[in-house]
Design an enzyme around this catalytic site. Structure first.
Site, PDB file in Angstrom:
ATOM      1  N   VAL A 127       0.141   7.658  -4.517  1.00 34.38           N
ATOM      2  CA  VAL A 127       0.817   7.591  -3.313  1.00 34.38           C
ATOM      3  C   VAL A 127       1.583   6.458  -3.322  1.00 34.38           C
ATOM      4  O   VAL A 127       1.180   5.443  -3.503  1.00 34.38           O
ATOM      5  CB  VAL A 127      -0.034   7.706  -1.942  1.00 34.38           C
ATOM      6  N   GLU A 128       3.076   6.746  -3.215  1.00 34.15           N
ATOM      7  CA  GLU A 128       4.143   5.634  -3.330  1.00 34.15           C
ATOM      8  C   GLU A 128       3.596   4.621  -2.230  1.00 34.15           C
ATOM      9  O   GLU A 128       3.471   5.184  -0.871  1.00 34.15           O
ATOM     10  CB  GLU A 128       5.452   6.235  -3.283  1.00 34.15           C
ATOM     11  N   SER A 129       3.715   3.307  -2.379  1.00 31.38           N
ATOM     12  CA  SER A 129       3.170   2.473  -1.274  1.00 31.38           C
ATOM     13  C   SER A 129       3.912   2.453  -0.114  1.00 31.38           C
ATOM     14  O   SER A 129       3.365   2.224   1.122  1.00 31.38           O
ATOM     15  CB  SER A 129       2.836   1.191  -1.866  1.00 31.38           C
ATOM     16  N   LYS A 130       5.233   2.515  -0.090  1.00 26.42           N
ATOM     17  CA  LYS A 130       6.060   2.488   1.285  1.00 26.42           C
ATOM     18  C   LYS A 130       5.602   3.583   1.847  1.00 26.42           C
ATOM     19  O   LYS A 130       5.554   3.495   3.247  1.00 26.42           O
ATOM     20  CB  LYS A 130       7.494   2.210   0.719  1.00 26.42           C
ATOM     21  N   ASP A 140       5.873  -8.245  -8.176  1.00 25.96           N
ATOM     22  CA  ASP A 140       4.511  -7.877  -7.705  1.00 25.96           C
ATOM     23  C   ASP A 140       3.598  -9.089  -8.571  1.00 25.96           C
ATOM     24  O   ASP A 140       3.678  -9.039  -9.894  1.00 25.96           O
ATOM     25  CB  ASP A 140       4.007  -6.419  -8.383  1.00 25.96           C
ATOM     26  N   ARG A 172       1.441  -6.093  -0.116  1.00 25.55           N
ATOM     27  CA  ARG A 172       3.068  -6.032   0.468  1.00 25.55           C
ATOM     28  C   ARG A 172       3.221  -5.030   1.313  1.00 25.55           C
ATOM     29  O   ARG A 172       2.524  -3.959   1.163  1.00 25.55           O
ATOM     30  CB  ARG A 172       4.153  -5.431  -0.912  1.00 25.55           C
ATOM     31  N   GLY A 173       3.943  -5.298   2.587  1.00 30.31           N
ATOM     32  CA  GLY A 173       3.871  -4.431   3.935  1.00 30.31           C
ATOM     33  C   GLY A 173       2.380  -4.182   4.088  1.00 30.31           C
ATOM     34  O   GLY A 173       2.027  -2.928   4.705  1.00 30.31           O
ATOM     35  N   HIS A 215       1.608  -0.675 -10.029  1.00 30.58           N
ATOM     36  CA  HIS A 215       0.393  -1.471 -10.289  1.00 30.58           C
ATOM     37  C   HIS A 215      -0.735  -0.472 -11.239  1.00 30.58           C
ATOM     38  O   HIS A 215      -0.986  -1.035 -12.174  1.00 30.58           O
ATOM     39  CB  HIS A 215      -0.337  -1.825  -9.147  1.00 30.58           C
ATOM     40  N   GLU A 216      -0.700   0.671 -10.751  1.00 30.50           N
ATOM     41  CA  GLU A 216      -1.588   1.493 -11.531  1.00 30.50           C
ATOM     42  C   GLU A 216      -1.155   1.698 -12.967  1.00 30.50           C
ATOM     43  O   GLU A 216      -2.120   1.839 -13.841  1.00 30.50           O
ATOM     44  CB  GLU A 216      -1.755   2.863 -10.813  1.00 30.50           C
ATOM     45  N   CYS A 248       8.359  -4.086  -9.102  1.00 32.60           N
ATOM     46  CA  CYS A 248       8.387  -2.540  -8.871  1.00 32.60           C
ATOM     47  C   CYS A 248       9.323  -1.781  -9.674  1.00 32.60           C
ATOM     48  O   CYS A 248      10.495  -2.320  -9.942  1.00 32.60           O
ATOM     49  CB  CYS A 248       8.920  -2.687  -7.146  1.00 32.60           C
TER      50      CYS A 248
END
Length: 281
Positions: A81-84, A195, A256-257, A227-228, A188
């Site tokens: 899942v994209e983090s934003k 990151d 982040r966020g 990251h993954e 990113c």
């Protein structure tokens, strides 16, 4: 097919404060895995350990509630899942009433499980644990255990992944050791924003040259990847170049966020590491 460029990363996003599971943006793991030679079944096991520090909702009386969330996403899933989008999704809880914390937890579990398999059958669902305020003071801060290779005074000249820097004593007796570094940095994939992370490598096999390993970790410094994907690249490079019989790679990235993502990959069955934050997180 969803791609990172189609996500909300780097774009102005509306603030949605009513529960909306459609905000989650799945991205296929397969695309980046092909780049590092993974096709078909994956050659490791593991999980992505997320911590959400900004989670709030309303109780039936309209009173705000807060919690921390630990989310475990199995690496076998077809998507991340994209983090934003995850942050936007969690924001949608802010002005939504839920019957209980259990109802919130179940909503997150069901929604994330559906997203990480993106329309396919859910083979292994996401794990979700909520920590309510009365448990906050029991959340420890702990550094990754192992021998720090940051002590080495090495020259670093490469800032894109350079697996040729890795080597091991292939003709000597095998060892078992855990090596750590705080010098992992990548960017990113979409925005290029930095990151920051710490990484732990535990292995059994030919002794890895520590100076080369440190230079290799530093070589990610200007590399754009999630990251993954970075952790899986490290795992595959160490396995190919150093030929351990057992290997585990674990990275803890700064948040982040209000989210941190901490991927862990292992060659053999074992309990995943406890989702315990480091001082930088």
């Amino acid at each position: 097919m969803n791609t990172p460029e189609h996500s909300q990363l780097g774009k102005v996003s509306a603030y949605v404060d009513r529960y909306d599971a459609s905000l989650l943006f799945p991205l296929p793991r397969e695309t980046k895995r092909r780049e590092i030679g993974i096709t078909g079944s994956i050659p490791f096991m593991g999980a992505d350990l997320w911590t959400a520090f900004e989670l709030s909702w309303l109780n039936p009386k309209g009173k705000p509630q807060v919690a921390l969330a630990h989310i475990t996403i199995p690496c076998e899933s077809t998507h991340i899942v994209e983090s934003k989008s995850f942050k936007l999704y969690l924001n949608s809880f802010n002005n939504t009433a839920f019957e209980s914390a259990d109802a919130v937890r179940e909503s997150i579990r069901a929604d994330v499980s559906a997203a990480i398999w993106h329309g396919g059958p859910v083979v292994a669902g996401a794990g979700v644990k909520l920590l309510l305020p009365e448990a906050f003071d029991r959340e420890p801060v702990q550094e990754l255990t192992g021998l720090s290779i940051d002590r080495l005074d090495v020259e670093c000249t490469q800032y894109q992944p350079a697996p040729e820097l890795l080597s091991a004593a292939l003709h000597e007796q095998p060892v078992t050791e855990t090596l750590t570094s705080h010098l992992l940095k990548s960017n990113c994939l979409v925005t290029g924003q930095p990151d920051w992370g710490s990484v732990q490598i535990t292995y059994t096999g030919p002794q890895i040259d520590q100076a080369g390993l440190l230079q290799y970790i530093v070589s990610f410094r200007n590399h754009n990847e999630f990251h993954e994907q970075c952790v899986e690249r490290i795992y595959m490079d160490v396995m190919a170049r150093c030929k351990p019989t057992k290997l585990a790679v674990y990275a803890r990235y700064t948040r982040r966020g209000g989210l941190d993502i901490n991927p862990w990959r292992s060659s053999h069955p074992q309990q995943p590491p406890a989702n315990v934050r480091t001082a930088r997180q």
